[in-house]
Every structure is written in C-alpha cells, then in structure tokens.
Scaffold this active site. Structure first.
Site, PDB file in Angstrom:
ATOM      1  N   SER A 146       0.861  -1.171   0.000  1.00  0.00           N
ATOM      2  CA  SER A 146       0.000   0.000   0.000  1.00  0.00           C
ATOM      3  C   SER A 146       0.903   1.227   0.000  1.00  0.00           C
ATOM      4  CB  SER A 146      -0.864   0.001   1.270  1.00  0.00           C
ATOM      5  OG  SER A 146      -1.461   1.279   1.430  1.00  0.00           O
ATOM      6  N   TYR A 159      -0.391  -1.509  10.011  1.00  0.00           N
ATOM      7  CA  TYR A 159      -0.642  -1.751   8.581  1.00  0.00           C
ATOM      8  C   TYR A 159       0.566  -1.299   7.754  1.00  0.00           C
ATOM      9  CZ  TYR A 159      -3.221  -1.475   4.096  1.00  0.00           C
ATOM     10  OH  TYR A 159      -3.641  -1.620   2.797  1.00  0.00           O
TER      11      TYR A 159
HETATM   12  N1  LIG Z   1      -8.522  -0.721  -2.190  1.00  0.00           N
HETATM   13  C1  LIG Z   1      -7.463   0.056  -2.096  1.00  0.00           C
HETATM   14  O1  LIG Z   1      -7.493   1.215  -2.554  1.00  0.00           O
HETATM   15  C2  LIG Z   1      -6.196  -0.463  -1.456  1.00  0.00           C
HETATM   16  C3  LIG Z   1      -5.185   0.476  -1.156  1.00  0.00           C
HETATM   17  C4  LIG Z   1      -3.993  -0.006  -0.636  1.00  0.00           C
HETATM   18  C5  LIG Z   1      -3.795  -1.361  -0.434  1.00  0.00           C
HETATM   19  N2  LIG Z   1      -4.807  -2.242  -0.703  1.00  0.00           N
HETATM   20  C6  LIG Z   1      -4.549  -3.690  -0.488  1.00  0.00           C
HETATM   21  O2  LIG Z   1      -5.137  -4.439  -1.544  1.00  0.00           O
HETATM   22  C7  LIG Z   1      -5.601  -5.694  -1.038  1.00  0.00           C
HETATM   23  C8  LIG Z   1      -7.081  -5.874  -1.335  1.00  0.00           C
HETATM   24  O3  LIG Z   1      -7.799  -4.809  -0.737  1.00  0.00           O
HETATM   25  P1  LIG Z   1      -9.333  -4.497  -1.090  1.00  0.00           P
HETATM   26  O4  LIG Z   1      -9.518  -3.042  -0.846  1.00  0.00           O
HETATM   27  O5  LIG Z   1      -9.674  -5.068  -2.413  1.00  0.00           O
HETATM   28  O6  LIG Z   1     -10.103  -5.306   0.063  1.00  0.00           O
HETATM   29  P2  LIG Z   1     -11.684  -5.613   0.245  1.00  0.00           P
HETATM   30  O7  LIG Z   1     -12.491  -4.906  -0.762  1.00  0.00           O
HETATM   31  O8  LIG Z   1     -11.972  -5.354   1.684  1.00  0.00           O
HETATM   32  O9  LIG Z   1     -11.769  -7.194  -0.004  1.00  0.00           O
HETATM   33  C9  LIG Z   1     -11.043  -8.044   0.833  1.00  0.00           C
HETATM   34  C10 LIG Z   1     -11.148  -9.475   0.367  1.00  0.00           C
HETATM   35  O10 LIG Z   1     -10.242 -10.260   1.141  1.00  0.00           O
HETATM   36  C11 LIG Z   1     -10.966 -11.198   1.943  1.00  0.00           C
HETATM   37  N3  LIG Z   1     -10.289 -11.258   3.248  1.00  0.00           N
HETATM   38  C12 LIG Z   1     -10.118 -10.258   4.135  1.00  0.00           C
HETATM   39  N4  LIG Z   1      -9.435 -10.706   5.206  1.00  0.00           N
HETATM   40  C13 LIG Z   1      -9.160 -12.014   4.960  1.00  0.00           C
HETATM   41  C14 LIG Z   1      -8.490 -13.035   5.681  1.00  0.00           C
HETATM   42  N5  LIG Z   1      -7.951 -12.804   6.883  1.00  0.00           N
HETATM   43  N6  LIG Z   1      -8.390 -14.259   5.127  1.00  0.00           N
HETATM   44  C15 LIG Z   1      -8.945 -14.508   3.915  1.00  0.00           C
HETATM   45  N7  LIG Z   1      -9.590 -13.595   3.188  1.00  0.00           N
HETATM   46  C16 LIG Z   1      -9.696 -12.362   3.708  1.00  0.00           C
HETATM   47  C17 LIG Z   1     -12.407 -10.698   1.979  1.00  0.00           C
HETATM   48  O11 LIG Z   1     -13.348 -11.764   2.115  1.00  0.00           O
HETATM   49  P3  LIG Z   1     -13.905 -12.237   3.567  1.00  0.00           P
HETATM   50  O12 LIG Z   1     -14.310 -11.011   4.285  1.00  0.00           O
HETATM   51  O13 LIG Z   1     -15.017 -13.188   3.240  1.00  0.00           O
HETATM   52  O14 LIG Z   1     -12.769 -12.966   4.229  1.00  0.00           O
HETATM   53  C18 LIG Z   1     -12.520 -10.084   0.585  1.00  0.00           C
HETATM   54  O15 LIG Z   1     -12.708 -11.106  -0.370  1.00  0.00           O
HETATM   55  C19 LIG Z   1      -5.241  -5.705   0.456  1.00  0.00           C
HETATM   56  O16 LIG Z   1      -3.972  -6.307   0.627  1.00  0.00           O
HETATM   57  C20 LIG Z   1      -5.161  -4.236   0.795  1.00  0.00           C
HETATM   58  O17 LIG Z   1      -4.331  -3.983   1.917  1.00  0.00           O
HETATM   59  C21 LIG Z   1      -6.011  -1.818  -1.198  1.00  0.00           C
END
Ligand SMILES: NC(=O)c1ccc[n+]([C@@H]2O[C@H](COP(=O)([O-])OP(=O)(O)OC[C@H]3O[C@@H](n4cnc5c(N)ncnc54)[C@H](OP(=O)(O)O)[C@@H]3O)[C@@H](O)[C@H]2O)c1
Length: 269
Positions: A146, A159
C-alpha cells in the site's frame, strides 16, 4: 483465440470482493484455472458461481480459509496442487485489518494480527507454493502493499509496517528465487474495492478529495485496472520483471501534487 493464461493455474487470496475478485475475474476470462479463498462460505459459493460463468476454459475452486492462520492458507495452495497439479501464479491479496489506534496505545496483539494476516500470510503461501513452482520450471508471485507503507498515515502503524515488510519479503524472494525462473513483484493499489465503498460512504468528502488529487482523477477499477496489472505480471511476457513495486494507484503514490498555484495554471490550458 486462446486466453493469455490458458492452461495456467492461479491462486488468488481474498477474492470474494474488491481487488482479489477483480483479479480472479480477469484471470478466468483469460483461461486460467483459479483457486481462491475468503473467510465466509456463503460469499465464497456465490463468487465461485459468478467466476464459473465468466470462465473461458479453466476451472474455479473456492476454499474457505483465513490467511492469518498458517494451516488454512497452506490448505489453499495444497488444494490447487491436489486438484489441478500446479501453481503458475500466486496473488497474495488478502490482508487482515485491525482497528486504527495511535502507537502509544496500540497493543502488540494488533501488530501480530496485522502481520499474521498480511506478512506471514504471504510468506506462508509463498513457502508452500515454492516447491511446485521450482519443480514445474517457474512461476509468478504478486504481493500487495500500500502507498501507506511509505506515507505512514497516523494511527495505522501496524498496517504500514506490515506492508513495508511485504515489500522487503518480495525483494528477498525475487533475489532467492530468480534462479528457478520464479518472479516476485508487489503492487501498491488504489481501487474502488468493497473497503473503498465503505470508506466513501463514511467519508464522502475525503473520498472525493482523494480522487481529485489523483493524476487520473479517480480510484482504479478492481478488475480492469488492478486485475489487468496483476495479469500483466503473471504472463510469460513478464518473466524478466522481478523484485519491483508497481504503483497501481494511477500515479497517485509516486506523483505528489503539492502546489496549488501550478495546478491552477495547468487547468487553464
Ligand atoms: N482498495 C485500495 O485502494 C487499497 C489500497 C492499498 C492497499 N490495498 C490492499 O489491496 C488488497 C485488497 O484490498 P481491497 O480493498 O480489495 O479489500 P476488500 O475490498 O476489503 O476485499 C477483501 C477481500 O479479502 C478477503 N479477506 C479479508 N481478510 C481475509 C483473511 N484474513 N483471510 C482470507 N480472506 C480475507 C475478503 O473476504 P472475507 O471477508 O469473506 O474474508 C474479501 O474477499 C489488500 O492487501 C489491501 O491492503 C487496497
């Protein structure tokens, strides 16, 4: 025409929503077999059905697993090997989130939970996938960091530290595993994921400003922007790219917009 991932097997963690789901969609449309996980069985079954409808020749398999538990994340990799015989791509996308708190009151347990559900999750999955990737002659790993690993906003030190550790792990693995034709890279995303939607609903003005200050004026699409970036990194064409951090934020993390008077001048053109 055969898809770019035809015949390949990919594991995507946390693919029932957000960037993980976008990546899984992109991969199945390119012919990959995708094994994915999430913690909730019902969402997993729904996602499995959705991905099957999009699949272009590959298979789809959901495993209920929390990546913060070593045996569970290992079971996801084992399932791919047992059912499909190989792992060509591993996308360590899932990250366990803990509540925001200042360092002075943030307990050790928060750091441990964040590290287990991010850094260790990625390490455990990578260690489990390494022997089969070496045996089959290569593979690709994509981890998720991130921009907060560098920007380090207040109250999110667990984080930021976890994501910084994932970046270091990525570079170490790239160095150690290059000789086996395994490339390891990391993406810093900014996308309209499920988490983003929750954030936007709670903080509409902050979400608007965040997008307004982005060079491309928007957060990315989980499938077409972030899934495509991950796809590019796991194709054969990317086999000479390793140990790199990719800005998947529309330039937002690297290109800082700091001076409003220069911006006003640009807007007149
Ligand atoms: N979106 C952004 O702008 C952004 C920015 C910086 C970094 N990131 C990184 O990108 C990645 C994805 O983020 P996102 O925003 O797409 O997340 P999201 O929309 O919250 O989706 C998270 C996904 O991961 C699963 N999950 C969460 N915790 C889990 C666990 N402990 N074990 C297994 N599955 C788990 C959730 O399903 P369940 O709840 O059913 O487990 C869901 O399928 C992460 O590493 C995040 O830190 C995202």
């Amino acid at each position: 025409m055969a898809g770019r991932l035809a015949g390949k097997v990919a594991v995507v963690t946390g693919a029932t929503a957000g960037i993980g789901l976008g990546t899984a969609k992109r991969f199945v449309k390119e012919g990959a077999t995708v094994v994915f996980n999430g913690r909730r069985a019902n969402t997993g079954a729904e996602t499995e059905a959705l991905l099957r409808e999009l699949a272009a020749g590959g298979e789809v398999c959901f495993v209920q697993a929390d990546v913060g538990v070593k045996e569970q994340v290992e079971a996801v990799i084992d399932r791919a090997i047992k059912d499909f015989g190989r792992v060509d791509a591993l996308v360590n996308n899932a990250q366990r989130l803990v509540t925001v708190k200042p360092i002075m009151v943030k307990p050790d347990e928060d750091y441990q939970r964040s590290l287990d559900g991010g850094f260790f999750a990625s390490k455990w999955a990578m260690q489990r996938a390494f022997p089969i990737m070496r045996e089959q002659g290569g593979g690709s790993v994509v981890n998720m960091t991130s921009g907060w690993a560098w920007q380090a906003p207040v109250n999110t030190s667990d984080y930021a530290a976890t994501k910084a550790a994932i970046e270091a792990l990525t570079r170490s693995a790239a160095n150690e595993w290059g000789r086996y034709n395994i490339n390891v890279n990391v993406i810093a995303p900014y996308a309209k994921s499920k988490s983003w939607e929750k954030y936007e609903a709670a903080n509409p003005e902050a979400a608007r400003l965040s997008q307004a200050s982005n060079p491309l004026k928007r957060a990315g699409d989980p499938e077409f922007d972030l899934g495509s970036l991950a796809l590019g990194l796991v194709t054969d064409e990317a086999r000479f790219i390793t140990g790199q951090t990719f800005d998947g934020s529309g330039g937002g993390f690297y290109l800082r917009r700091t001076h409003s008077s220069t911006e006003a001048w640009t807007d007149k053109l």
